[in-house]
Design an enzyme around this catalytic site. Structure first.
Site, short mmCIF file in Angstrom:
data_model
loop_
_atom_site.label_atom_id
_atom_site.label_comp_id
_atom_site.label_asym_id
_atom_site.label_seq_id
_atom_site.Cartn_x
_atom_site.Cartn_y
_atom_site.Cartn_z
N GLU A 1 -5.10 5.08 6.11
CA GLU A 1 -4.97 4.72 4.69
C GLU A 1 -5.34 5.89 3.75
OE1 GLU A 1 -6.41 0.88 3.40
OE2 GLU A 1 -6.94 1.70 1.44
N ARG B 1 0.83 -1.22 0.00
CA ARG B 1 0.00 0.00 0.00
C ARG B 1 0.86 1.26 0.00
NH1 ARG B 1 -1.79 -3.55 -1.13
NH2 ARG B 1 -3.43 -4.86 -0.27
N SER C 1 -11.44 1.32 4.13
CA SER C 1 -10.78 1.08 5.42
C SER C 1 -9.97 2.31 5.78
CB SER C 1 -9.83 -0.12 5.31
OG SER C 1 -10.55 -1.27 4.92
C1 LIG Z 1 -15.55 0.81 -0.22
C2 LIG Z 1 -14.07 0.93 -0.50
C3 LIG Z 1 -13.30 -0.21 -0.59
C4 LIG Z 1 -11.92 -0.12 -0.87
N1 LIG Z 1 -11.19 -1.26 -0.96
C5 LIG Z 1 -9.86 -1.20 -1.24
C6 LIG Z 1 -9.09 -2.40 -1.34
O1 LIG Z 1 -9.60 -3.50 -1.19
N2 LIG Z 1 -7.77 -2.26 -1.63
C7 LIG Z 1 -7.16 -1.04 -1.83
O2 LIG Z 1 -5.97 -1.00 -2.10
N3 LIG Z 1 -7.89 0.10 -1.73
C8 LIG Z 1 -9.21 0.06 -1.45
N4 LIG Z 1 -9.95 1.21 -1.34
C9 LIG Z 1 -9.28 2.52 -1.51
C10 LIG Z 1 -9.40 3.09 -2.98
O3 LIG Z 1 -10.48 2.52 -3.63
C11 LIG Z 1 -8.15 2.83 -3.78
O4 LIG Z 1 -7.03 3.42 -3.14
C12 LIG Z 1 -8.25 3.42 -5.21
O5 LIG Z 1 -7.09 3.06 -5.93
C13 LIG Z 1 -8.44 4.94 -5.21
O6 LIG Z 1 -8.83 5.33 -6.51
P1 LIG Z 1 -9.45 6.77 -6.78
O7 LIG Z 1 -9.55 6.96 -8.26
O8 LIG Z 1 -10.70 6.95 -6.01
O9 LIG Z 1 -8.29 7.68 -6.17
P2 LIG Z 1 -8.42 9.09 -5.44
O10 LIG Z 1 -9.05 8.89 -4.11
O11 LIG Z 1 -9.03 10.09 -6.36
O12 LIG Z 1 -6.88 9.45 -5.23
C14 LIG Z 1 -6.10 8.72 -4.33
C15 LIG Z 1 -4.67 9.30 -4.33
O13 LIG Z 1 -4.08 9.09 -5.61
C16 LIG Z 1 -3.76 10.33 -6.23
N5 LIG Z 1 -4.12 10.17 -7.66
C17 LIG Z 1 -5.34 9.85 -8.17
N6 LIG Z 1 -5.25 9.72 -9.51
C18 LIG Z 1 -3.96 9.97 -9.85
C19 LIG Z 1 -3.25 9.99 -11.09
N7 LIG Z 1 -3.83 9.72 -12.26
N8 LIG Z 1 -1.92 10.30 -11.04
C20 LIG Z 1 -1.29 10.57 -9.87
N9 LIG Z 1 -1.91 10.56 -8.68
C21 LIG Z 1 -3.24 10.26 -8.67
C22 LIG Z 1 -4.59 11.37 -5.51
O14 LIG Z 1 -3.97 12.66 -5.57
C23 LIG Z 1 -4.64 10.81 -4.11
O15 LIG Z 1 -3.44 11.12 -3.41
C24 LIG Z 1 -11.32 1.16 -1.05
C25 LIG Z 1 -12.12 2.32 -0.97
C26 LIG Z 1 -13.48 2.21 -0.70
C27 LIG Z 1 -14.31 3.46 -0.62
#
Ligand SMILES: Cc1cc2nc3c(=O)[nH]c(=O)nc-3n(C[C@H](O)[C@H](O)[C@H](O)COP(=O)(O)OP(=O)(O)OC[C@H]3O[C@@H](n4cnc5c(N)ncnc54)[C@H](O)[C@@H]3O)c2cc1C
Length: 344
Positions: free
Chosen positions: A336, A163, A240
């Site tokens: 996280e 992570r 989480s």
């Molecule tokens: C219900 C739920 C379940 C989840 N389960 C998991 C799981 O099982 N495993 C897990 O690892 N995570 C999990 N997550 C966390 C999340 O889904 C992941 O971290 C996912 O990859 C985030 O994607 P996002 O597009 O929403 O990112 P965002 O929340 O929009 O961004 C996250 C971070 O990445 C950066 N970022 C976003 N896009 C880019 C880009 N193109 N280039 C550079 N930086 C960028 C942002 O600035 C921020 O710092 C969960 C979340 C929820 C709500």
């Protein structure tokens, strides 16, 4: 570039105004976006996908917020069994895993149901059920805001760990534009995680078809409240709130004996279940934590936001929970979700 609020761009629906917001819908928009941001701002933009892993500041962001909405999956045959798959950053990860299941391409099936975009997934080396992005990542294309140019970063240069990545530790420097995976046309990777094996009614180590594993992961996540339902009671969440904690062998022995799930990750590190430690420290599903902030009714490890919640209150709640768990168990929990925007 119109203004908007960070609340409207994040699943917690918290966060103040973004001075400018820019949605990138096509790779062809990127050059113009870089030019506009360069003329207007003296700092790199905040980049968001679906905002499912962030706590956005109540004070907002005094610059540009870029939302990656580019979509597209391109497959290039390498040999009879290997395919390189290049994905635009804004493509939902769940669409990608569904596509790979239909194509019988193995390597990302356990990532099904993780909310968010493919471009954000390398930022915290997203993973679940014993699989993570680093298992199949080949390379990324990024915009480097320090060097002001497009670069290709091979997987080894991304410093992907549990992570964690170089992107997480240096937010703002790189915007991920495309992600290329190396996938294999075969049965799924060996099932490594007991609850998934139970879901499939197979022993650990079995290699069922990719589509079966994808469906089982989605069913298991549904049952455990790990899918994001934008209309359900837990709609306002960031998943989480704590990572499973690294523990020493002595701590692992002690807490395993007390009932805490402890597992060895692919990096060899023992990690204790953050959810168990939280519940052991007295926090139960449904508990109120602060004004407008509660543990989900499904699991203590998911905090949900409600009327009256603020981003500051949410972040303070994480600090308080972590401190209470450390007092009760001696183990420190690390949040996280990432902080974005202007934090004091
Ligand atoms: C219900 C739920 C379940 C989840 N389960 C998991 C799981 O099982 N495993 C897990 O690892 N995570 C999990 N997550 C966390 C999340 O889904 C992941 O971290 C996912 O990859 C985030 O994607 P996002 O597009 O929403 O990112 P965002 O929340 O929009 O961004 C996250 C971070 O990445 C950066 N970022 C976003 N896009 C880019 C880009 N193109 N280039 C550079 N930086 C960028 C942002 O600035 C921020 O710092 C969960 C979340 C929820 C709500």
């Amino acid at each position: 570039m119109p203004s908007t609020t960070l609340a409207s761009l994040t699943t917690l629906r918290l966060g103040g105004p973004a001075e400018h917001a820019l949605t990138i819908s096509s790779p062809a928009d990127w050059a113009d976006a870089v030019r506009a941001i360069g003329q207007r701002d003296d700092q790199a933009p905040v980049v968001l996908g679906h905002g499912s892993n962030v706590i956005a500041s109540d004070a907002g962001h005094p610059g540009t917020v870029v939302v990656m909405n580019t979509e597209g999956i391109t497959a290039t045959r390498v040999d009879d069994t290997t395919v390189d798959v290049t994905v635009q950053a804004g493509q939902p990860l769940t669409d990608l895993t569904a596509w790979a299941a239909a194509e019988q391409l193995a390597g990302i099936e356990c990532l099904a149901g993780i909310p968010g975009t493919t471009g954000a997934a390398p930022v915290q080396n997203a993973g679940a059920y014993g699989q993570q992005i680093s298992d199949t990542l080949d390379h990324l294309t990024v915009w480097d805001w320090e060097m002001n140019c497009m670069r290709t970063l091979p997987a080894e240069a991304c410093r992907l760990r549990h992570r964690d990545s170089r992107f997480k530790n240096n937010p703002g420097r790189w915007t991920i534009l495309t992600v290329t995976f190396h996938l294999i046309r075969s049965a799924a990777a060996p099932v490594a995680y007991q609850p998934l094996a139970d879901e499939l009614s197979v022993p650990v180590g079995t290699r069922p078809p990719v589509a079966e594993v994808t469906a089982a992961v989605l069913a298991n996540r549904h049952r455990r409240g790990l899918l994001l339902d934008p209309h359900g009671p837990d709609a306002r969440q960031a998943g989480s709130v704590f990572l499973n904690s690294p523990v020493t062998v002595t701590q692992a022995d002690h807490w395993s004996a007390a009932g805490c799930p402890v597992h060895t990750d692919s990096d060899g590190q023992l990690r204790a279940s953050a959810g168990w430690l939280l519940e052991h420290s007295g926090y139960r599903p449904g508990n109120k934590i602060a004004d407008g902030i509660r543990c989900s009714d499904r699991r203590a490890l998911t905090l949900t936001a409600h009327d009256g919640a603020t981003a500051t209150g949410f972040a303070q709640a994480l600090t308080e929970l972590s401190a209470q768990v450390e007092i009760a168990t001696g183990i420190k929990l690390r949040p996280e979700p990432m902080l974005v925007g202007a934090w004091a």
